[in-house]
Every structure is written in C-alpha cells, then in structure tokens.
Design an enzyme around this catalytic site. Structure first.
Site, PDB file in Angstrom:
ATOM      1  NE  ARG A 227      -4.298  -1.403   0.179  1.00  0.00           N
ATOM      2  CZ  ARG A 227      -4.516  -2.375  -0.701  1.00  0.00           C
ATOM      3  NH1 ARG A 227      -3.635  -2.638  -1.647  1.00  0.00           N
ATOM      4  NH2 ARG A 227      -5.620  -3.098  -0.649  1.00  0.00           N
ATOM      5  CG  HIS A 275      -3.804  -0.913  -7.069  1.00  0.00           C
ATOM      6  ND1 HIS A 275      -3.987  -0.254  -5.880  1.00  0.00           N
ATOM      7  CD2 HIS A 275      -3.941  -2.229  -6.785  1.00  0.00           C
ATOM      8  CE1 HIS A 275      -4.237  -1.122  -4.927  1.00  0.00           C
ATOM      9  NE2 HIS A 275      -4.213  -2.349  -5.449  1.00  0.00           N
TER      10      HIS A 275
HETATM   11  P1  NAP Z   1      -1.377 -11.570   4.893  1.00  0.00           P
HETATM   12  O1  NAP Z   1      -1.539 -12.985   4.487  1.00  0.00           O
HETATM   13  O2  NAP Z   1      -2.130 -11.055   6.076  1.00  0.00           O
HETATM   14  O3  NAP Z   1       0.188 -11.301   5.084  1.00  0.00           O
HETATM   15  C1  NAP Z   1       0.698 -10.135   5.658  1.00  0.00           C
HETATM   16  C2  NAP Z   1       2.166 -10.363   6.004  1.00  0.00           C
HETATM   17  O4  NAP Z   1       2.714  -9.141   6.520  1.00  0.00           O
HETATM   18  C3  NAP Z   1       2.367 -11.433   7.079  1.00  0.00           C
HETATM   19  O5  NAP Z   1       3.539 -12.166   6.808  1.00  0.00           O
HETATM   20  C4  NAP Z   1       2.561 -10.599   8.340  1.00  0.00           C
HETATM   21  O6  NAP Z   1       3.347 -11.216   9.354  1.00  0.00           O
HETATM   22  C5  NAP Z   1       3.321  -9.416   7.781  1.00  0.00           C
HETATM   23  N1  NAP Z   1       3.214  -8.252   8.661  1.00  0.00           N
HETATM   24  C6  NAP Z   1       2.100  -7.530   8.970  1.00  0.00           C
HETATM   25  N2  NAP Z   1       2.419  -6.545   9.845  1.00  0.00           N
HETATM   26  C7  NAP Z   1       3.740  -6.668  10.097  1.00  0.00           C
HETATM   27  C8  NAP Z   1       4.647  -5.967  10.931  1.00  0.00           C
HETATM   28  N3  NAP Z   1       4.248  -4.932  11.678  1.00  0.00           N
HETATM   29  N4  NAP Z   1       5.933  -6.371  10.946  1.00  0.00           N
HETATM   30  C9  NAP Z   1       6.341  -7.431  10.218  1.00  0.00           C
HETATM   31  N5  NAP Z   1       5.535  -8.140   9.400  1.00  0.00           N
HETATM   32  C10 NAP Z   1       4.248  -7.756   9.347  1.00  0.00           C
HETATM   33  O7  NAP Z   1      -1.773 -10.599   3.670  1.00  0.00           O
HETATM   34  P2  NAP Z   1      -1.693 -10.918   2.103  1.00  0.00           P
HETATM   35  O8  NAP Z   1      -2.918 -11.601   1.648  1.00  0.00           O
HETATM   36  O9  NAP Z   1      -0.382 -11.544   1.811  1.00  0.00           O
HETATM   37  O10 NAP Z   1      -1.740  -9.415   1.502  1.00  0.00           O
HETATM   38  C11 NAP Z   1      -0.763  -8.449   1.841  1.00  0.00           C
HETATM   39  C12 NAP Z   1      -1.161  -7.081   1.318  1.00  0.00           C
HETATM   40  O11 NAP Z   1      -1.000  -7.007  -0.101  1.00  0.00           O
HETATM   41  C13 NAP Z   1      -2.640  -6.701   1.492  1.00  0.00           C
HETATM   42  O12 NAP Z   1      -2.864  -6.228   2.807  1.00  0.00           O
HETATM   43  C14 NAP Z   1      -2.829  -5.615   0.456  1.00  0.00           C
HETATM   44  O13 NAP Z   1      -2.586  -4.346   1.037  1.00  0.00           O
HETATM   45  C15 NAP Z   1      -1.759  -5.908  -0.582  1.00  0.00           C
HETATM   46  N6  NAP Z   1      -2.343  -6.254  -1.908  1.00  0.00           N
HETATM   47  C16 NAP Z   1      -1.990  -5.513  -3.003  1.00  0.00           C
HETATM   48  C17 NAP Z   1      -2.501  -5.829  -4.254  1.00  0.00           C
HETATM   49  C18 NAP Z   1      -2.104  -5.043  -5.484  1.00  0.00           C
HETATM   50  O14 NAP Z   1      -2.666  -5.263  -6.563  1.00  0.00           O
HETATM   51  N7  NAP Z   1      -1.132  -4.152  -5.402  1.00  0.00           N
HETATM   52  C19 NAP Z   1      -3.384  -6.913  -4.397  1.00  0.00           C
HETATM   53  C20 NAP Z   1      -3.721  -7.655  -3.264  1.00  0.00           C
HETATM   54  C21 NAP Z   1      -3.200  -7.314  -2.025  1.00  0.00           C
HETATM   55  P3  NAP Z   1       2.856 -12.598  10.084  1.00  0.00           P
HETATM   56  O15 NAP Z   1       2.991 -13.665   9.025  1.00  0.00           O
HETATM   57  O16 NAP Z   1       3.820 -12.762  11.177  1.00  0.00           O
HETATM   58  O17 NAP Z   1       1.428 -12.367  10.500  1.00  0.00           O
END
Ligand code: NAP
Length: 312
Positions: A227, A275
């Site tokens: 983001r 995006h």
């Molecule tokens: P997820 O499964 O919840 O994974 C988030 C990861 O970030 C986890 O490994 C988590 O750690 C880590 N994390 C969160 N807060 C942290 C912190 N303070 N310090 C260290 N690590 C931290 O989410 P996801 O499904 O992979 O998606 C991730 C993000 O991608 C979404 O939230 C969205 O904003 C973005 N996204 C972008 C697009 C695009 O087209 N650009 C599309 C889809 C999603 P833990 O494993 O320890 O919990």
C-alpha cells in the site's frame, strides 16, 4: 424463497453487474441484492462488500460480519459505522499466484537492468552492463503472508537468493527468514531488491523511510505492491536522487489514481504502475466469498476474521 444477501459496493455499474453474476453463479441458492434494491434492511447477518458506502453499512442493523472482495481491508477497518462487525478479507490462492507472477516479473525487470537499457536506447548508447547471476541477487520480501510466501517461492524457483520478513517467526524452505522490527535492519542491509507485500497498519505506515533506505546496499531497488502509505515518498525520492537507491517500482500510492501533478510520473528512476500487480479474478474470488457465506448459513461458523488489534 431464496435468502437475500446484501451486496454493498461503491464500484462502477458494469463491475457490480459482473460481480453479481459471478456471485449468483457460485451460490445459486442465494440472491445477491444491491443495497439499494433490498426489500428490507433487517435480518441480514452477513453481506458482501466492496468499497461500501458507510451509510449503507449503518443501515443494516443486524450485520455480524462482512465478506470483502478485496485482500487489503485497511479502509474497512477504520470505518466507524462498521462498529465491531467482523471483516473477512479475500484470501484467494489465485490472487497469490497472480501476485507471485508480478513479484517475479518486476524483480526480473530490475535484475536484468531493463530500466537502464531503455534509458541507454533513448541515448543510442551501446553498452553492456555487468551481468549478475540470479543466485547472487539478494531479494527480500517484506511480509511473507499469503501473497509474500507465494512470491518468495516463485523467486526461489527462479534461482534468486531470497529473504523474507514477518511479524511472527516463519520457516519457508529455501528462504532466509527474519521476524520482528528489531531484525529488519539486518535483512534490509542485505537486500539488492526489496519487495513490499505488507498490509497497511499502524505499525507499517511509513515503515519504509530514510532509516531503511540508508541501511540498504548502495544502488538497491524497491518494489512496492503493498500500500502507498507504507513508503515515505519524500524519503524515497531523496534516496533515488542522491543515488543511494537506483530504482523504485511503485504499484500503489498515497492517493489513487496518482495525481496528475505528482513528481513520481516523470522521475527517471521510478516506474509507475496503476495498481495492477494482482487484479482479483472474479470467478475464483466469488467462489471463495460464497464458500464462506455457505459455511456460515449452514453451520453458523464465520470465516477467519481480520484481527482488529494488529490491523490485518
Ligand atoms: P497476509 O496474508 O495477512 O500477510 C501479511 C504479512 O505481513 C504477514 O507475513 C505478516 O506477518 C506481515 N506483517 C504484517 N504486519 C507486520 C509488521 N508490523 N511487521 C512485520 N511483518 C508484518 O496478507 P496478504 O494476503 O499476503 O496481503 C498483503 C497485502 O498485499 C494486502 O494487505 C494488500 O494491502 C496488498 N495487496 C496488493 C494488491 C495489489 O494489486 N497491489 C493486491 C492484493 C493485495 P505474520 O505472518 O507474522 O502475520
């Protein structure tokens, strides 16, 4: 009579029509009804949402949880009209595959110096830049959750030296894993390419700023697929301008669409993407949303909900 499921979405009419069709196909036993067309606002415990109008949410008094059609839910989380209503975000393996492909594509773009060769062509400059084998290219993924882990696996398969960072400790085959804020400097200090796949939370807002950029190896690059507000844009421009970073690929921004007068558009060391790293696939996403709804209607069991304390 089919059960009505409110569809609360602030998206274009054609997009909404496509979603309603896909949801209907995935769950023929229910009727997905746009908020404006509901016969009653009472008695709906679950709803499907996409950029919902807060007033519509407020007008559904019996909501227990909502199924978002997006993976990132930071806006929903801060929506006061939602109160303590549970949020289920989209977790779709097809989305992870799409994101892994993007992570690989744009890592290769940087790894094989595509921005540099484009620039040389503009100058009619015939010059071979030194080749670095993938095994010598260190790529760090910030956030090894659903999307980051898929990205890490794709990069490992292509032969990169891959690291991953998360909040809790992880064990991913072939990936050097780091966890916790205290270990972030050690990882970024070794990253030639840093790929951000973190969610936007209070802990990740502006996480990538001057302190991180100065720790990265000279001439390293950044890819932001998470983001916009996770990156301090002013600090990034400064790091690119003073040469400490070589390039940034940005797919997400503080404001989207990116404002016409943003200096990011014309920056020679920035690649702007609208995006597009991981667009949602309608059919698979609709199936997953409907599976969650079906389980709830049949067993009262809700899907895994977003943690309101950690913010993701
Ligand atoms: P997820 O499964 O919840 O994974 C988030 C990861 O970030 C986890 O490994 C988590 O750690 C880590 N994390 C969160 N807060 C942290 C912190 N303070 N310090 C260290 N690590 C931290 O989410 P996801 O499904 O992979 O998606 C991730 C993000 O991608 C979404 O939230 C969205 O904003 C973005 N996204 C972008 C697009 C695009 O087209 N650009 C599309 C889809 C999603 P833990 O494993 O320890 O919990």
């Amino acid at each position: 009579v089919k059960a009505q499921v409110p569809f609360v979405a602030n998206i274009s009419a054609p997009e909404a029509a496509d979603w309603l069709q896909a949801l209907g196909n995935a769950m023929p036993e229910a009727e997905f009804v746009p908020f404006e067309s509901l016969s009653t606002t009472k008695g709906h415990k679950a709803a499907v949402v996409a950029n919902p109008d807060p007033n519509a949410i407020k007008a559904l008094p019996d909501l227990v949880w909502v199924q978002s059609l997006w993976a990132g839910v930071e806006k929903l989380l801060h929506e006061p009209t939602l109160g303590s209503v549970g949020i289920s975000r989209l977790v779709d393996p097809a989305l992870a595959t799409t994101m892994a492909e993007a992570a690989l594509a744009w890592t290769l773009y940087l790894h094989r110096d595509m921005p540099g060769y484009r620039d040389q062509q503009n100058k009619k400059c015939w010059q071979q830049l030194p080749y670095v084998p993938a095994a010598k290219r260190r790529v760090g993924i910030l956030g090894v959750g659903k999307l980051g882990t898929a990205a890490a696996n794709a990069l490992v398969q292509t032969g990169f030296d891959v690291m991953g960072w998360s909040r809790q400790e992880k064990n991913i085959p072939g990936v050097r894993c780091f966890s916790g804020t205290e270990n972030l400097p050690e990882m970024v200090g070794q990253c030639d390419i840093l790929v951000c796949l973190l969610p936007l939370t209070p802990a990740t807002r502006c996480l990538l700023g001057e302190a991180t950029f100065t720790k990265m190896p000279q001439g390293a690059a950044l890819i932001n697929f998470g983001r916009g507000p996770i990156v301090d844009t002013a600090a990034l421009m400064q790091a690119l301008d003073n040469g400490s970073l070589n390039h940034a690929v940005l797919d997400v921004f503080d404001q989207e669409p990116l404002e016409e007068n943003s200096p990011l558009w014309h920056h020679a060391k920035i690649t702007v993407l609208p995006h597009i790293s991981a667009p949602t696939t309608l059919e698979t996403a609709a199936k997953i949303a409907c599976e969650n709804l079906r389980t709830y209607f049949n067993t009262d069991e809700m899907p895994q909900l977003v943690n309101r304390t950690t913010g993701y």
